[in-house]
Motif scaffolding. Structure first.
Motif, PDB file in Angstrom:
ATOM      1  N   SER A  44       0.830  -1.211   0.000  1.00 37.43           N
ATOM      2  CA  SER A  44       0.000   0.000   0.000  1.00 37.43           C
ATOM      3  C   SER A  44       0.859   1.253   0.000  1.00 37.43           C
ATOM      4  O   SER A  44       0.512   2.249  -0.637  1.00 37.43           O
ATOM      5  CB  SER A  44      -0.934   0.007   1.213  1.00 37.43           C
ATOM      6  N   GLN A  86      -7.382   0.486  -0.525  1.00 37.53           N
ATOM      7  CA  GLN A  86      -7.793  -0.619   0.338  1.00 37.53           C
ATOM      8  C   GLN A  86      -9.058  -0.234   1.114  1.00 37.53           C
ATOM      9  O   GLN A  86      -9.953  -1.028   1.287  1.00 37.53           O
ATOM     10  CB  GLN A  86      -6.637  -0.927   1.298  1.00 37.53           C
ATOM     11  N   ASP A 165      -5.989  -1.864  -4.828  1.00 37.16           N
ATOM     12  CA  ASP A 165      -5.389  -2.389  -3.600  1.00 37.16           C
ATOM     13  C   ASP A 165      -6.398  -3.269  -2.874  1.00 37.16           C
ATOM     14  O   ASP A 165      -7.344  -2.774  -2.264  1.00 37.16           O
ATOM     15  CB  ASP A 165      -4.949  -1.215  -2.704  1.00 37.16           C
ATOM     16  N   GLU A 166      -6.214  -4.557  -2.973  1.00 39.52           N
ATOM     17  CA  GLU A 166      -7.123  -5.549  -2.374  1.00 39.52           C
ATOM     18  C   GLU A 166      -8.594  -5.267  -2.675  1.00 39.52           C
ATOM     19  O   GLU A 166      -9.411  -5.157  -1.767  1.00 39.52           O
ATOM     20  CB  GLU A 166      -6.908  -5.631  -0.867  1.00 39.52           C
ATOM     21  N   GLY A 396      -3.036  -2.607   6.589  1.00 41.68           N
ATOM     22  CA  GLY A 396      -4.400  -3.143   6.663  1.00 41.68           C
ATOM     23  C   GLY A 396      -4.475  -4.523   7.309  1.00 41.68           C
ATOM     24  O   GLY A 396      -5.265  -4.755   8.218  1.00 41.68           O
TER      25      GLY A 396
HETATM   26 MG    MG Z   1      -2.067  -2.767   2.241  1.00 36.32          MG
END
Ligand code: MG
Ligand code: ATP
Length: 492
Positions: A44, A86, A165-166, A396
């Motif tokens: 990230s 995220q 991001d995810e 995260g």
């Molecule tokens: Mg991350």
């Protein structure tokens, strides 16, 4: 095909942490390039630098051949970088179209051009085969729909590079397919996709290439056809790690949690029994009622009628503290909102659900509290310079580990896990599985809600599948199969 994006010696330091350490790598035009790495590896951080959200301590980002010394979000966007973070960045009280054009100048300085906004939103949605009304409030949409709005927001700028991001962390398997369809279409138009995920299947399905970060450093880039799951895991964790489910030896005992005729909104109507020492897997699609059930058991949502019987005693939980007193703990699905206290330290968070257990009278045993924090930071390998770090400064996945640690440390007899390993890296997953085994070996019981098929089949003693608020079937260990679970989940 040329390089659309290059990173040269990118470094980002925080007090006590080198989040990104001298990373150099590049991305080709029109490729889908995944980034993998353990929680806290620096993924990230890397994309926040590319997006201009945070500055690099050292190093350069080169976008389409142009070295960018001073990036900020506006410049980065102007140069064709679109980002889906995220954590979502949508405004719930605004319409889909308003969200998509947030911060853009349409119309004149006083009045945005709503007509244009809705027209353009409609075009984008149609182009990608998405059926969402541009006038709807974002707060009313499902998570998956919000995800699609995030994508629309990023692509309406005709970006050249879309960073995700995810994106799949909070949506269901069927919805991931829908998202992939859009991603492939973007690729066909020449857009570069940078895709971050902890889900190995997805990375193999969607990527052309994959790069690995470890401890802030660049490790390798591979063509997806040239690596195995095992290779990727070894590159990520830097040692040999086998992906197996640990076996346990537990005698399953009497019922500890009985749910009788529990009714809620709509068609919700559930009967279920959990036994001592058992891990009961709860399968089903998003919206099948699993989270609703978890919330009722934890005193968060009131059932309309029916009984919850804990160790032979009928219970009614007016709030969550009553549920905890009765011995029920919940790892919530939405950990950002319901899980961790972000503005407090790790040391404060981990023992926060255990205070009653570790107090004598009104005196808290702080030594024991600190010991718990140290123990779980170590066991779950929470990546932090110190237990005194604020949770908001963790990556995260490490924030999620703190929530898991908090609930595990409370040692309630009945644990409800709602997607326990979502967003958590492969090494820490194994540790959570080992901890779950230990807990049931000590006589505790676990109700595990999971959308990850392997986890459901690998960890459960028994599986119950929900469909539209009702139990659609139950499987004993001998009957476990992926196909059977999927059939039951779709109401067959
Ligand atoms: Mg991350
Ligand atoms: N504001 C901050 N202050 C201090 N440390 C930070 C801050 N932001 C990030 N870090 C640290 O930088 C490191 C890299 O974090 P990053 O969020 O990039 O990881 P990640 O690879 O995205 O992990 P995850 O898979 O958990 O999302 C972590 O150790 C994190 O604790």
């Amino acid at each position: 095909m040329g390089k659309i994006l290059e990173l040269k010696n990118l470094t980002r330091e925080y007090p006590g942490v080198i989040a990104l350490n001298d990373v150099s790598m590049s991305f080709e035009a029109g490729e889908i390039h995944s980034i993998m790495g353990e929680n806290g590896a620096g993924k990230s951080t890397m994309i926040k630098i590319i997006a201009g959200a945070i500055p690099a301590t050292r190093g350069t980002v080169i976008i389409d051949g142009k070295p960018c010394e001073k990036l900020n979000p506006a410049i980065s966007k102007e140069l064709g970088i679109g980002v889906i973070y995220q954590e979502f960045n949508l405004v719930p009280s605004m319409s889909v179209a308003e969200n998509i054009f947030l911060g853009e100048n349409t119309g004149n300085a006083v009045m945005p051009d709503f007509k244009y906004m809705h027209k353009r939103t409609k075009e984008i949605m149609e182009e990608f085969g998405v059926d969402i009304d541009s006038h709807r409030m974002v707060g009313e949409l499902t998570t998956a729909q919000q995800q699609l709005v995030e994508i629309a927001k990023a692509i309406c700028k005709n970006c050249k590079v879309l960073i995700m991001d995810e994106p799949s962390a909070s949506i269901a398997v069927a919805e991931v397919e829908n998202m992939f369809r859009i991603v492939r279409r973007l690729k066909a138009k020449g857009v570069t996709i940078i895709y971050i995920s902890h889900r190995m299947d997805e990375v193999f399905e969607i990527s052309d290439r994959v790069s690995i970060l470890r401890d802030g450093a660049y490790i390798a880039t591979k063509n997806i056809g040239e690596v195995s799951r095992k290779d990727l895991i070894n590159l990520m964790v830097g040692r040999e790690l086998t992906e197996t489910y640990p076996t346990r030896n537990v005698k399953i005992g009497e019922p500890v949690l009985e749910i009788r005729d529990l009714c809620g909104n709509g068609d919700f109507h559930i009967d279920l029994t959990l036994h001592k020492g058992e891990i009961l897997g709860l399968g089903g699609l998003v919206g099948s009622g699993r989270t609703e059930l978890a919330k009722m058991l934890f005193g968060d949502v009131k059932p309309h009628s029916g009984e919850i019987i804990v160790k032979g005693k009928r219970c009614r939980f007016s709030d969550t503290s009553k549920a905890i007193d009765a011995g029920i703990g919940l790892i919530p699905e939405d950990r950002k909102k319901e899980g961790a206290f972000l503005n407090y330290t790790i040391q404060w968070n981990i023992p926060s659900m255990s205070l009653r257990r570790i107090s004598r009278g009104t005196v808290i045993d702080f030594k024991e509290a600190d010991r718990l924090a140290d123990e779980y930071v170590e066991r779950l390998n929470i990546k932090t310079p110190s237990v005194k770090q604020l949770v908001r400064n963790l990556s995260g996945g490490n924030q999620q580990k703190v929530v898991v640690a908090k609930v595990l440390a409370a040692k309630t007899d009945i644990l409800i896990f709602d997607e326990p390993t979502r967003g958590i890296d492969v090494g820490a997953k194994q540790e959570i599985y080992r901890l779950m085994n230990e807990l049931v070996e000590q006589g505790m019981s676990i109700l595990m809600i999971t959308s990850e098929m392997e986890e459901l089949l690998g960890m459960s003693d028994r599986i119950v599948v929900l469909y539209e608020g009702k139990v659609s079937g139950e499987l004993n260990k001998e009957q476990f199969s992926q196909d059977r679970v999927l059939e039951l989940a779709s109401g067959m």
